[in-house]
Design an enzyme around this catalytic site. Structure first.
Site, short mmCIF file in Angstrom:
data_model
loop_
_atom_site.label_atom_id
_atom_site.label_comp_id
_atom_site.label_asym_id
_atom_site.label_seq_id
_atom_site.Cartn_x
_atom_site.Cartn_y
_atom_site.Cartn_z
CG ASP A 141 -1.87 1.15 1.28
OD1 ASP A 141 -3.05 0.95 0.94
OD2 ASP A 141 -1.44 2.28 1.63
CE1 TYR A 168 0.83 7.79 2.36
CE2 TYR A 168 1.22 5.50 1.81
CZ TYR A 168 0.44 6.47 2.38
OH TYR A 168 -0.73 6.11 3.01
CE LYS A 207 -3.64 4.70 0.46
NZ LYS A 207 -2.19 4.54 0.79
CG HIS A 239 -4.50 9.84 0.08
ND1 HIS A 239 -3.16 9.65 -0.18
CD2 HIS A 239 -4.66 9.46 1.39
CE1 HIS A 239 -2.55 9.18 0.89
NE2 HIS A 239 -3.43 9.06 1.86
N1 NAP Z 1 -5.30 6.35 3.58
C1 NAP Z 1 -4.74 7.08 4.49
O1 NAP Z 1 -5.06 8.27 4.68
C2 NAP Z 1 -3.68 6.48 5.35
C3 NAP Z 1 -3.23 7.16 6.51
C4 NAP Z 1 -2.25 6.54 7.28
C5 NAP Z 1 -1.76 5.30 6.92
N2 NAP Z 1 -2.21 4.68 5.77
C6 NAP Z 1 -1.68 3.36 5.34
O2 NAP Z 1 -1.79 2.45 6.41
C7 NAP Z 1 -0.48 1.89 6.63
C8 NAP Z 1 -0.37 1.47 8.06
O3 NAP Z 1 -0.47 2.63 8.87
P1 NAP Z 1 0.53 2.80 10.08
O4 NAP Z 1 1.92 2.76 9.58
O5 NAP Z 1 0.08 4.00 10.83
O6 NAP Z 1 0.20 1.42 10.80
P2 NAP Z 1 0.13 0.66 12.13
O7 NAP Z 1 0.14 -0.75 11.72
O8 NAP Z 1 -0.98 1.17 12.98
O9 NAP Z 1 1.47 1.06 12.85
C9 NAP Z 1 2.71 0.62 12.37
C10 NAP Z 1 3.72 0.96 13.39
O10 NAP Z 1 3.49 0.22 14.56
C11 NAP Z 1 4.69 0.00 15.21
N3 NAP Z 1 4.76 -1.40 15.59
C12 NAP Z 1 4.34 -2.47 14.87
N4 NAP Z 1 4.59 -3.61 15.52
C13 NAP Z 1 5.16 -3.25 16.68
C14 NAP Z 1 5.64 -3.98 17.77
N5 NAP Z 1 5.59 -5.32 17.80
N6 NAP Z 1 6.17 -3.29 18.79
C15 NAP Z 1 6.21 -1.93 18.78
N7 NAP Z 1 5.79 -1.18 17.75
C16 NAP Z 1 5.26 -1.84 16.72
C17 NAP Z 1 5.81 0.33 14.25
O11 NAP Z 1 6.44 1.49 14.71
P3 NAP Z 1 8.00 1.79 14.42
O12 NAP Z 1 8.07 2.26 13.00
O13 NAP Z 1 8.34 2.84 15.41
O14 NAP Z 1 8.73 0.49 14.62
C18 NAP Z 1 5.10 0.56 12.96
O15 NAP Z 1 5.68 1.60 12.20
C19 NAP Z 1 0.48 3.00 6.19
O16 NAP Z 1 1.78 2.54 5.96
C20 NAP Z 1 -0.21 3.45 4.93
O17 NAP Z 1 0.06 2.55 3.87
C21 NAP Z 1 -3.17 5.24 5.01
#
Ligand code: NAP
Length: 198
Positions: free
Chosen positions: A44, A49, A74, A107
Site C-alpha cells: 500500500d 508518500y 492513491k 486519498h
Molecule cells: N489512507 C490514508 O489516509 C492512510 C493514513 C495513514 C496510513 N495509511 C496506510 O496504512 C499503513 C499502516 O499505517 P501505520 O503505519 O500508521 O500502521 P500501524 O500498523 O498502525 O502502525 C505501524 C507501526 O506500529 C509499530 N509497531 C508495529 N509492531 C510493533 C511492535 N511489535 N512493537 C512496537 N511497535 C510496533 C511500528 O512502529 P515503528 O516504525 O516505530 O517500529 C510501525 O511503524 C500505512 O503505511 C499506509 O500505507 C493510510
C-alpha cells in the site's frame, strides 16, 4: 494468506504492507524486498508518500512476478482539486513501473472528489485498474457519490482500530457492499501500550 473478495470478485490480500513514511531511496527498496520475502503480497503506497519508485525497485529486486502482487496507490488531494486524476494515475504507473494497479484510491474527499471518482471509473473501464475505491470518506461523502448516480466504491480505506472503531461507518459500508480497509490498525504501534487489550 487470507483474502477478502470485493463486490466485483477481485480478491485482496487481507494483510498489507503499508509504506507511509518509508524513505524512497534509503528504505523502500529493502523494506519491500523483506516484506515480500516474509510473505506479504499486498503493498500500500500513495503518490504523496513519494516512494513509488523505491517500491518498484523493491518489487523488481524481490524477483516475484508482478501478477502475484496486489499494489495499491492513491490520488493525492491537489490532483483531485485540480481535476488531474487521470494524469496523476499515469504518473503513479510510471513511477511504479507497471501498466496497471490492483487498487487505486482517492486519498481524501477534498473538493472535486465527484469528478475524480468519475475519472477513476473511466480508468477502470479501460482496464488500467482492477479495483477502485476511496479513503477517509464518511457516510455523507459516499451518499454524495450515490446521489450523483455513480457506482459505489469497492473499498473505503479509513483509520480503524480499537480506539476508533467507527461502527456506524462500518454498518453503512457493509449495507452498500463497500469493503472497509483499516489504516493504522495498530494505532501506529500505540495499540501495544494499552494494557486493557492484553
Ligand atoms: N489512507 C490514508 O489516509 C492512510 C493514513 C495513514 C496510513 N495509511 C496506510 O496504512 C499503513 C499502516 O499505517 P501505520 O503505519 O500508521 O500502521 P500501524 O500498523 O498502525 O502502525 C505501524 C507501526 O506500529 C509499530 N509497531 C508495529 N509492531 C510493533 C511492535 N511489535 N512493537 C512496537 N511497535 C510496533 C511500528 O512502529 P515503528 O516504525 O516505530 O517500529 C510501525 O511503524 C500505512 O503505511 C499506509 O500505507 C493510510
Amino acid at each position: 494468506m487470507l483474502y477478502a473478495t470485493l463486490r466485483n470478485k477481485v480478491e485482496i490480500p487481507m494483510i498489507g504492507f503499508g509504506v507511509w513514511k518509508v524513505d524512497n531511496e534509503t528504505e523502500a527498496p529493502a523494506a519491500v524486498v523483506e516484506a515480500i520475502k516474509t510473505g506479504y503480497r499486498h503493498i500500500d503506497t500513495a503518490a504523496i508518500y513519494k516512494n513509488e519508485e523505491g517500491v518498484a525497485k523493491g518489487i523488481h529486486l524481490s524477483g516475484v512476478d508482478r501478477s502475484e502482487l496486489f499494489i495499491t496507490s492513491k490520488i493525492w488531494n491537489d490532483d483531485i482539486r485540480e481535476g488531474k486524476t487521470k494524469e496523476a494515475f499515469e504518473d503513479s504507473l510510471k513511477r511504479l513501473q507497471t501498466d496497471y494497479l490492483d487498487l487505486c484510491l482517492l486519498h481524501w474527499p477534498v473538493d472535486g472528489f465527484v469528478d475524480a471518482w468519475k475519472d477513476l471509473i473511466d480508468l477502470k473501464k479501460n482496464g488500467k485498474i482492477k479495483a477502485i475505491g476511496v479513503s477517509n470518506f464518511k457516510e455523507h461523502h459516499l451518499e454524495t457519490l450515490k446521489e450523483a448516480g455513480l457506482m459505489a466504491p469497492l473499498i473505503n480505506q479509513v483509520e480503524l482500530h480499537p480506539q476508533l472503531p467507527q461502527p456506524d461507518l462500518l454498518d453503512y459500508c457493509q449495507d452498500e457492499g463497500i469493503q472497509i480497509e483499516a489504516w493504522s490498525p495498530l494505532m501506529q504501534g500505540k495499540f501495544l501500550d494499552i494494557p486493557a487489550f492484553f
